[in-house]
Design a protein around this motif. Sequence first.
Motif, PDB file in Angstrom:
ATOM      1  N   GLY A 141      -0.490   0.740  -4.826  1.00  0.00           N
ATOM      2  CA  GLY A 141       0.434   0.421  -3.755  1.00  0.00           C
ATOM      3  C   GLY A 141       1.047   1.653  -3.128  1.00  0.00           C
ATOM      4  O   GLY A 141       1.340   1.671  -1.925  1.00  0.00           O
TER       5      GLY A 141
ATOM      6  N   SER B 210       1.056   1.125   0.814  1.00  0.00           N
ATOM      7  CA  SER B 210      -0.074   0.433   1.418  1.00  0.00           C
ATOM      8  C   SER B 210       0.376  -0.748   2.270  1.00  0.00           C
ATOM      9  O   SER B 210      -0.290  -1.084   3.262  1.00  0.00           O
ATOM     10  CB  SER B 210      -1.045  -0.029   0.337  1.00  0.00           C
ATOM     11  N   GLU B 211       1.479  -1.369   1.908  1.00  0.00           N
ATOM     12  CA  GLU B 211       1.940  -2.548   2.653  1.00  0.00           C
ATOM     13  C   GLU B 211       2.361  -2.200   4.074  1.00  0.00           C
ATOM     14  O   GLU B 211       2.488  -3.082   4.912  1.00  0.00           O
ATOM     15  CB  GLU B 211       3.095  -3.215   1.920  1.00  0.00           C
ATOM     16  N   HIS B 212       2.585  -0.936   4.359  1.00  0.00           N
ATOM     17  CA  HIS B 212       2.989  -0.524   5.704  1.00  0.00           C
ATOM     18  C   HIS B 212       1.800  -0.234   6.610  1.00  0.00           C
ATOM     19  O   HIS B 212       1.959  -0.111   7.825  1.00  0.00           O
ATOM     20  CB  HIS B 212       3.859   0.736   5.640  1.00  0.00           C
TER      21      HIS B 212
END
Length: 126
Positions: free
Chosen positions: A46, A110-112
């Motif tokens: 992540g 990674s979520e961005h």
Amino acid sequence: VQLQASGGGLVQPGGSLRLSCALSKFPIDDYVIGWFRQAPGKEREGEGVSCMNNNVGSPVYADSVKGRFTISLDNAKNTVYLQMDNLKPEDTAVYYCAVDLGIWDETCLSEHMDYWGEGTLVTVSS
């Protein structure tokens, strides 16, 4: 937005590799660019290996690679690089480049990320 990563391969411990990620259609200078990795048999991490925005702040690195990896970009080639030195077996992974079109908060998550390239495999082994 299309990204194409390259430069992976087999290297001995202590060796070096330079990964490249070419960005098409948009100026690489305008966005957050990051490198992420996924070790064999594990989920993609992540937290990224490294991220940067050429117009904001300084590059950030995961603790595990600080002092060994360096991210940089070439505006003329619209390409971002990840120079990896003193490689260790635990660096073995598929490495992905990604782009965040938003405002950078100087994290590397990674979520961005909005767009991902195909990965390139780095194997560190004797």
